[in-house]
Design a protein around this motif. Structure first.
Motif, mmCIF file in Angstrom:
data_model
loop_
_atom_site.group_PDB
_atom_site.id
_atom_site.type_symbol
_atom_site.label_atom_id
_atom_site.label_comp_id
_atom_site.label_asym_id
_atom_site.label_seq_id
_atom_site.Cartn_x
_atom_site.Cartn_y
_atom_site.Cartn_z
ATOM 1 N N MET A 284 21.616 43.252 24.112
ATOM 2 C CA MET A 284 22.943 43.981 24.158
ATOM 3 C C MET A 284 23.238 44.242 25.571
ATOM 4 S SD MET A 284 21.196 46.442 21.280
ATOM 5 C CE MET A 284 19.819 47.022 22.251
ATOM 6 N N GLU A 285 24.612 44.473 25.405
ATOM 7 C CA GLU A 285 25.306 44.532 26.755
ATOM 8 C C GLU A 285 26.304 45.485 26.484
ATOM 9 O OE1 GLU A 285 27.983 42.302 30.036
ATOM 10 O OE2 GLU A 285 26.815 41.324 28.811
ATOM 11 N N ASP A 286 26.541 46.624 27.484
ATOM 12 C CA ASP A 286 27.725 47.442 27.192
ATOM 13 C C ASP A 286 28.700 46.850 28.028
ATOM 14 O OD1 ASP A 286 29.572 49.663 27.613
ATOM 15 O OD2 ASP A 286 28.167 50.928 27.526
ATOM 16 N N ILE A 287 29.685 46.448 27.510
ATOM 17 C CA ILE A 287 30.984 45.888 27.854
ATOM 18 C C ILE A 287 32.144 46.937 27.798
ATOM 19 C CG2 ILE A 287 30.428 43.615 27.373
ATOM 20 C CD1 ILE A 287 32.091 43.663 24.976
ATOM 21 N N THR A 288 32.007 48.389 27.627
ATOM 22 C CA THR A 288 33.157 49.009 27.625
ATOM 23 C C THR A 288 33.931 48.941 28.773
ATOM 24 O OG1 THR A 288 31.424 50.597 26.250
ATOM 25 C CG2 THR A 288 33.756 51.367 27.010
ATOM 26 N N ALA A 289 33.310 49.062 29.938
ATOM 27 C CA ALA A 289 34.388 49.088 31.028
ATOM 28 C C ALA A 289 35.195 47.837 31.250
ATOM 29 C CB ALA A 289 33.452 49.130 32.439
ATOM 30 N N LYS A 290 34.569 46.537 30.920
ATOM 31 C CA LYS A 290 35.386 45.291 30.812
ATOM 32 C C LYS A 290 36.417 45.287 29.884
ATOM 33 C CE LYS A 290 31.315 42.694 32.110
ATOM 34 N NZ LYS A 290 30.459 41.518 31.857
ATOM 35 N N VAL A 291 36.290 46.009 28.759
ATOM 36 C CA VAL A 291 37.384 46.156 27.591
ATOM 37 C C VAL A 291 38.281 47.010 27.917
ATOM 38 C CG1 VAL A 291 37.724 46.549 25.221
ATOM 39 C CG2 VAL A 291 35.891 45.217 25.759
ATOM 40 N N LYS B 69 30.189 46.979 22.649
ATOM 41 C CA LYS B 69 28.616 46.375 22.860
ATOM 42 C C LYS B 69 28.886 44.845 22.687
ATOM 43 C CE LYS B 69 26.042 49.804 24.196
ATOM 44 N NZ LYS B 69 24.596 50.520 23.542
ATOM 45 N N LEU B 70 28.305 43.934 23.359
ATOM 46 C CA LEU B 70 28.093 42.719 23.236
ATOM 47 C C LEU B 70 26.831 42.557 22.620
ATOM 48 C CD1 LEU B 70 29.478 39.817 23.466
ATOM 49 C CD2 LEU B 70 28.242 39.492 25.597
ATOM 50 N N HIS B 71 26.720 41.870 21.442
ATOM 51 C CA HIS B 71 25.179 41.534 20.975
ATOM 52 C C HIS B 71 25.083 40.107 20.950
ATOM 53 C CE1 HIS B 71 24.919 45.412 18.354
ATOM 54 N NE2 HIS B 71 25.145 45.862 19.551
ATOM 55 N N GLU B 72 23.900 39.518 21.386
ATOM 56 C CA GLU B 72 23.522 38.395 21.233
ATOM 57 C C GLU B 72 22.647 38.059 20.032
ATOM 58 O OE1 GLU B 72 22.329 34.461 24.307
ATOM 59 O OE2 GLU B 72 22.556 36.702 24.988
ATOM 60 N N TYR B 73 22.807 37.122 19.477
ATOM 61 C CA TYR B 73 21.860 36.718 18.514
ATOM 62 C C TYR B 73 21.167 35.569 18.521
ATOM 63 C CZ TYR B 73 23.978 40.761 15.940
ATOM 64 O OH TYR B 73 24.396 42.090 15.462
#
Length: 689
Positions: free
Chosen positions: A125-132, A180-184
């Motif tokens: 899981m990665e917080d991508i809020t700032a990038k968006v 959030k970016l979720h990788e599965y």
């Protein structure tokens, strides 16, 4: 937390939020925001990072719309029968009806591969809020488009970094207050291991659905394979030797689909007046048609029954949601909470300037969209459940969208999403022409009801014929069941746009006006909702911080609660669990209260006092079906399969006075595997003697 969510509100607003924090066991918690202190204070149990890590890596998401878990080191998957029913039905035939008769692979070689099932395990899981949020644009519509392009870009980077082995999903949380970016890790070789008979898995059928006491053996076992061999699963939940007990603290990790607890009052009104009545009307038509089709003969009944449960479940759920929104007390509570917040913000000129118009803009956008809604749902959200139409639309849109840059595509056809689209599109699962004819007839009738006979789309599709005659001719003349034909459509936009296939023709007639409506939806309604709802979310996040959870998004959450009975509306005490013997007292021999022969034969061998189904205060919702119920040792003591009728309004406001989650007890499952099914191999793998 997002950078722009750290700004503090006025003391008055912060105090307002502090007084409205929940005291019940509510919360569909993100793993990185789990309330450890709250659990420690309330239950005297220390939730460690290792405990949460196990919750994440042993939990599984089924792409068919539910949850599951690993329960052995050899990739054994534990889920609901109704979550796995799509695969079970597709593996069945008139000769081998695994829905009716059950399925039991007594050896590994007998395990049967599901034709199109994918499972996902959340590995990062990665917080991508700032990038968006760094994306800038002049208008809400342009910002919405740029936001989607950025989400797609981040998903593609994630997939590329795994060399295409993993799937990645950018998740919108808190109505746009956080991303959030979720990788599965994905597995597409999934095989059926065990399923009980449908009549005991769904005992009581629609009459007992969303009720308690219950008597259902709603579980099934699958296995994940990798490189042709059973997956070595290092993270799994072992079986609880003692089983479940009254008063026990339990945890439920899973993927709840969607909730509306952060929706504004105007959004709830729209759902009450427009969205749910529209959905119920559509479901009513589908259910009636399936019931009628099932009366034709034995094979028709088998096919219809395979889908009826899902649609009846949805109908009852939506009816329960609507009942909650028609409850004046619930709506008054939502209105009062919103009014208090708006008044508190109004006391701060800066906050009033920033947030003051948000609720009004949401309400205005929804009001403007109401006249368009029926046409939008008829064309872009095509009603009904025709597999022919679904496959033709997927092939056509995949061909057209693939020729565009990712930033210009519909989100569901971007590069990161294509593998899942193709797995579904090229599935070898059988399709019944007779049933498809009925489904397409229902679809056309539902479209005509919403659009009117004189709508250009209906005139062109029907050409003066009845819906039934149109459907009959289209199904008879279509080649859409042919996988190679679907591959050719999906690979060649020119071919797809000129094809004379009657189903492709219907989809083409719908597609252009549908795209126009979708663009309007995204530019006029969706962009306004996201722009303003995210402002409200930021205000709430600034005040609540880690003490508030986001609405459900079919992503992994963990909820907790205790095993506890309740008092129903009449004041009658409802016990925490039912016993195995109760199913025999409720059985009548007539569907849906007819027991399979295996259970009738095994009655004398069973310990009828064994706990069978039980209830807890855990905060769960649709999509949590198949979620494991886990004790404080990280062991399986049950599986969630339903909620009671009193819990349906929890979609909007959580209470645990009478609302309960409903589970199958681990003791009942073991007793059935041992004495009804003689499933020695499975019990040994579970470590149960």
């Amino acid at each position: 937390m997002a950078p722009n969510c750290t700004r503090l509100l006025t003391p008055l607003v912060a105090a307002l939020f502090a007084t409205t924090l929940a005291v019940a066991d509510d919360g569909m918690w993100l793993l990185d925001r789990f309330p450890k202190d709250l659990v420690r204070k309330r239950y005297n149990f220390e939730v460690t990072d290792a405990f949460l890590e196990k919750m994440r890596l042993a939990s599984v998401r089924f792409n068919s719309g539910g949850s599951a878990s690993f329960v052995s080191s050899k990739g054994l998957l534990f889920t609901n029968h109704h979550v796995g029913a799509d695969c079970i039905q597709k593996l069945s035939s008139a000769k081998n009806d695994y829905m009716a008769n059950g399925f039991h692979a007594r050896t590994e070689a007998e395990e049967k591969a599901c034709p199109d099932l994918e499972i996902n395990v959340l590995i990062r899981m990665e917080d991508i809020t700032a990038k968006v949020e760094a994306v800038q644009a002049a208008t809400p519509a342009e910002r919405n488009k740029a936001r989607k392009a950025k989400l797609t870009e981040l998903e593609k980077q994630c997939v590329d970094a795994s060399a295409g082995k993993n799937s990645c999903e950018a998740v919108t949380l808190y109505s746009g207050g956080m991303y959030k970016l979720h990788e599965y890790q994905k597995y597409t070789d999934v095989r059926l291991v065990f399923a009980p008979e449908y009549s005991v898995a769904a005992f009581g059928g629609d009459p007992d659905n969303f009720t308690f006491p219950r008597y259902c053996l709603d579980f099934a076992l699958f296995r994940a394979y990798e490189n042709g061999k059973p997956l070595t699963s290092k993270n799994f939940f072992p079986w609880a030797k003692a089983g479940v007990r009254e008063g026990e603290l339990t945890f439920v990790p899973g993927n709840p689909g969607s909730t509306g607890r952060l929706d504004t009052y105007a959004q709830l009104e729209y759902q009450r007046d427009v969205q749910y009545p529209n959905a119920l009307s559509m479901l009513d038509g589908i259910i009636a048609s399936l019931k009628e089709f099932g009366k034709r003969d034995t094979e028709s009944k088998r096919l219809a029954d395979g889908e009826l449960q899902s649609y009846q479940n949805s109908y009852k759920a939506y009816a329960g949601f609507l009942r909650g929104l028609n409850d004046a007390k619930l709506m008054d509570r939502k209105k009062a909470d919103e009014t208090k917040l708006r008044r508190a913000l109004a006391d701060d000129p800066a906050k009033q300037a920033e947030y003051g118009k948000t609720w009004d803009e949401i309400a205005a956008a929804l009001a403007a969209w109401r006249p368009v809604m029926k046409e939008f749902y008829a064309l872009e959200r095509i009603p009904g459940n025709s597999q022919h139409v679904h496959l033709a639309q997927s092939a056509l849109r995949l061909a057209v969208e693939r020729a565009k840059p990712d930033a210009e595509r519909l989100r569901e056809y971007t590069t990161p999403a294509i593998p899942a689209v193709e797995q579904d599109l090229f599935s070898p699962a059988p399709i019944s022409d007779a049933m498809e004819e009925v489904k397409l007839t229902v679809l056309l009738k539902e479209m005509k009801e919403r659009l009117g006979t004189d709508h250009p789309v209906m005139r062109e599709i029907l050409g003066g014929r009845t819906e039934a005659a149109t459907a009959k001719a289209a199904i008879a003349g279509s080649k859409i069941k042919d996988i190679e034909f679907r591959k050719k459509l999906a690979a060649d936009a020119a071919f797809a746009l000129k094809s004379d296939d009657p189903i492709v023709r219907i989809v083409r007639i719908i597609d252009e006006p549908a795209r126009t409506l979708r663009k309007r939806f995204e530019n006029e309604l969706e962009s306004t909702l996201i722009a303003n709802a995210s402002k409200i979310a930021r205000a709430r996040l600034a005040a609540y911080g880690d003490s508030e959870y986001p609405d459900a998004t079919f992503t992994l959450r963990v909820t907790f609660g205790d095993v506890r009975g309740y008092k129903d509306a009449s004041g009658k005490a409802v016990p925490w669990a039912t016993e195995l013997g109760g199913i025999y007292g409720r059985a009548t021999g007539v569907e849906p209260f007819a027991l399979p022969k295996s259970w009738i034969a095994a009655k004398k061998k069973l310990n009828l006092k064994t706990p069978f189904n039980f209830v807890s205060t855990t905060d769960t919702h649709g999509g949590n079906s198949g979620s494991p119920t886990v004790n404080t040792k990280g062991e399986i003591n049950g599986i969630l399969f339903d909620g009671n009728i009193e819990g349906l309004p929890n979609r909007f406001v959580f209470t645990d006075e009478t609302a309960r989650s409903v589970h199958v007890a681990s003791q009942g499952i073991v007793e059935a595997l041992h004495k009804v099914y003689n499933a020695k191999r499975i019990l040994a793998e579970l470590g149960v003697r």
